[in-house]
Design an enzyme around this catalytic site. Sequence first.
Site, PDB file in Angstrom:
ATOM      1  N   ASN A  81      47.473  30.148  41.338  1.00 31.41           N
ATOM      2  CA  ASN A  81      46.924  31.326  40.667  1.00 31.41           C
ATOM      3  C   ASN A  81      47.240  31.383  39.177  1.00 31.41           C
ATOM      4  O   ASN A  81      47.106  32.420  38.556  1.00 31.41           O
ATOM      5  CB  ASN A  81      47.423  32.591  41.350  1.00 31.41           C
ATOM      6  CG  ASN A  81      47.176  32.539  42.835  1.00 31.41           C
ATOM      7  OD1 ASN A  81      48.101  32.434  43.618  1.00 31.41           O
ATOM      8  ND2 ASN A  81      45.905  32.543  43.203  1.00 31.41           N
ATOM      9  N   VAL A  88      47.563  33.940  33.792  1.00 28.26           N
ATOM     10  CA  VAL A  88      47.800  34.380  35.158  1.00 28.26           C
ATOM     11  C   VAL A  88      46.523  34.997  35.714  1.00 28.26           C
ATOM     12  O   VAL A  88      45.850  35.765  35.023  1.00 28.26           O
ATOM     13  CB  VAL A  88      48.927  35.434  35.197  1.00 28.26           C
ATOM     14  CG1 VAL A  88      49.162  35.906  36.613  1.00 28.26           C
ATOM     15  CG2 VAL A  88      50.188  34.859  34.622  1.00 28.26           C
ATOM     16  N   CYS A  89      46.176  34.646  36.930  1.00 31.89           N
ATOM     17  CA  CYS A  89      44.946  35.169  37.534  1.00 31.89           C
ATOM     18  C   CYS A  89      45.319  35.962  38.784  1.00 31.89           C
ATOM     19  O   CYS A  89      45.398  35.409  39.869  1.00 31.89           O
ATOM     20  CB  CYS A  89      44.023  34.014  37.874  1.00 31.89           C
ATOM     21  SG  CYS A  89      42.540  34.505  38.725  1.00 31.89           S
ATOM     22  N   ILE A  90      45.627  37.234  38.603  1.00 33.71           N
ATOM     23  CA  ILE A  90      45.824  38.085  39.778  1.00 33.71           C
ATOM     24  C   ILE A  90      44.999  39.345  39.611  1.00 33.71           C
ATOM     25  O   ILE A  90      44.702  39.765  38.491  1.00 33.71           O
ATOM     26  CB  ILE A  90      47.311  38.445  40.039  1.00 33.71           C
ATOM     27  CG1 ILE A  90      47.978  38.939  38.770  1.00 33.71           C
ATOM     28  CG2 ILE A  90      48.045  37.304  40.645  1.00 33.71           C
ATOM     29  CD1 ILE A  90      49.382  39.457  39.020  1.00 33.71           C
TER      30      ILE A  90
END
Lengths: 166, 561
Positions: A81, A88-90
Amino acid sequence: MAGPALKRLMAEYKQLLQDPPEGIMAGPVSDENYFEWEALIPGPEGTFFEGGIFPTKLTFPSDYPLSPPKMVFTCEMFHPNIYPDGRVCISILHPPGDDPMGYETSAERWSPVQSIEKILLSVMSMLAEPNDESPANVDAAKTYRENRDDFKRRAQILARKTLGID
Amino acid sequence: MLQISPRLRNTLISIGSLILTTAVVSNAFYQRKQFYPSIIYITKSNASMAAIYFQGLTLVFLTWKLLRWVFFGQLRPAEIEHLVDKSWFAMTDTCLAFTVFRDEFNSSFVTLFTILLFLKCFHWLAEDRIDYMERTPVITKLFHFRAVSLLTTLSFLDIFFVAYAYNSLVTRGASYQLVFGFEYAVLCTAVGFTAIKYILHCIDSLHDQTAPWDRKAAILLYTELVINFSRVTLYTVFLVLMFKMQSFPLFAVRPIYMAVKSFKKSLYDVIMSRRAIHTMNTLYPNATLEEIRAGDSTCIICREEMTTSCKKLPCNHIFHAYCLRSWFQRQQTCPTCRLDILRPRRPATAAAPAAAAPAGQPAPGGGAFPPGQFAFPQQPHFHMGNMAFPFPLPPGFPQHFPMPQPGQAGPAQLPNLTGAPMMYPAFYPAGGMMPPPPPLPPMPVPNFADMSEEDLRRLEGDSRRALEMRVAHLRNIQALLDAAVIQFTQYLSLMTPPVVLPAVPLTSTTTIPTGTSEATVSSSSTNATPSEETPTGNSESDEVRRRRLQRFQNGLAAEQP
């Protein structure tokens, strides 16, 4: 003179200083600029990234908290992720409303109720439990899915790197 | 390779250029001895002119540095980034403009262009700086001094250049001055907007921390709208003039597009903001002090104490009216629970009192619909007595169900309901939008999980068709619920007279009219029938009925929203 964004960032900083969440250190890079923060995220115990202390940088938009900040790991990372360049990919960091993939429900996304502390805790739990669906780093997701041991080995190398070992 | 810092490099370049120029000039003077011959010598020699041009560039650069330092001091990295981005765009646009005015390309054009780029850079930096006011806790006196002097200088220069361009256009006819004139006019709007922002920020800073000045956001929104509108107007006039005098100004397409886009955005922002404010003021009450004190008195948006002017949303979450408004401009949901504030659904707790509302009268939540058009109730009405339906029922569906009084009439008086529970397949649209309905009662539900994405979107949409579909579905649900109620009453009436039922063996029920309806219902229910038909004993059949009733009630409970 202080806009609502600055006031809120100052309030959150005060809150983080008074009652810091365990193991997390975060604060603005300078007293002059509250819109750039640095945070140190500890690798949660008993997970792949255990032992490491991962430096990150948070960049806040001028309309914070209406829009989410951006978060980037400034060290090398290997995680499904986290994009290879550290972003950051959340879902908590995604602006509400427009979901290009139609993948997340709006309930998981950014809203002014969220806070820096919640973001940092979410990132910690993301380190603990990578989500290999819709990965940001396909290589990492593939390794995580197919070769858990290799993933663990690479994560441990990175964790040690952040401590200045090897 | 030797690493040198940019600062040292710049200094070296400046000094080198100065030495070169001195060498060129002294060489010319040494050869020709007199002023005019030496000038002619320099202008005739390409190498000398190159040195002079380079010196000119260096001087421009140094002036830029000096002015930048005077007005801004140290630039922040973000400012430099914006500056570089924007100047590249400006360069490309102007290079395209060169193609139109290639006949008039000369040194004065280049000079004017350089000045324009210079001033543009200062406008962008000024805007960034003023925006930075909101983001920094420390604003020094120097900052105010710099801001005021910069804004005044810029506006004077802009006006001067606009006037100059106008004069030149009037006296000498169409030329590249048209482009410059409009460029400066647009810069005028920019400097005006920046100045207004600066004034607003200053007023804001004069206000007390405890009572923030909440009109600033609204004023900014409207100012932006006006500025963007004037920009669009300017560009339109420019387009028309250019089209008449020269040719289509290809170089202006990008700025025009940007201007139209930002105008559209500010218009949209104003509309959204107005709508949000309207919703907030009309639908939601101000929170009272007790309500604020009852919960956490911090506004979760700005993390500050709530004292006055707070709003309470239908989900009971309380925020500053000011904070809510800025959030509603983006999202029309509750920040905490994401309840859609424009189409609030009543929370589950409100369902019970709503069910007691008189039948045939639309529920209070239905006020959003035009009265009389889609007056279906928001909550299903459950009335055991005679019920008037608030919507026209399909033909064949009985308008009133004479409900038997339990214990009084007994099963003998139950109406023949064979038609009723079976009606609903006819309501479904014939287009095959829905998957075939699941087995008949208890309670078929349209299975959303099985529907395709497209179907769901069509269901969700707000077109007339979607609305009609929705109404049709609501009617289906209503009809099914009513049928269920009738069944329920039937069961009840069968259950309640415990004296009558055991006395009559179940096999003999075929003689009374109930038999038909009973058979219809039980045949459609899953597996209860066989035990029903075998009268093995009173207690056992009672037990079976109780179980069926239990299951039925569960089904009904699950069905209710």
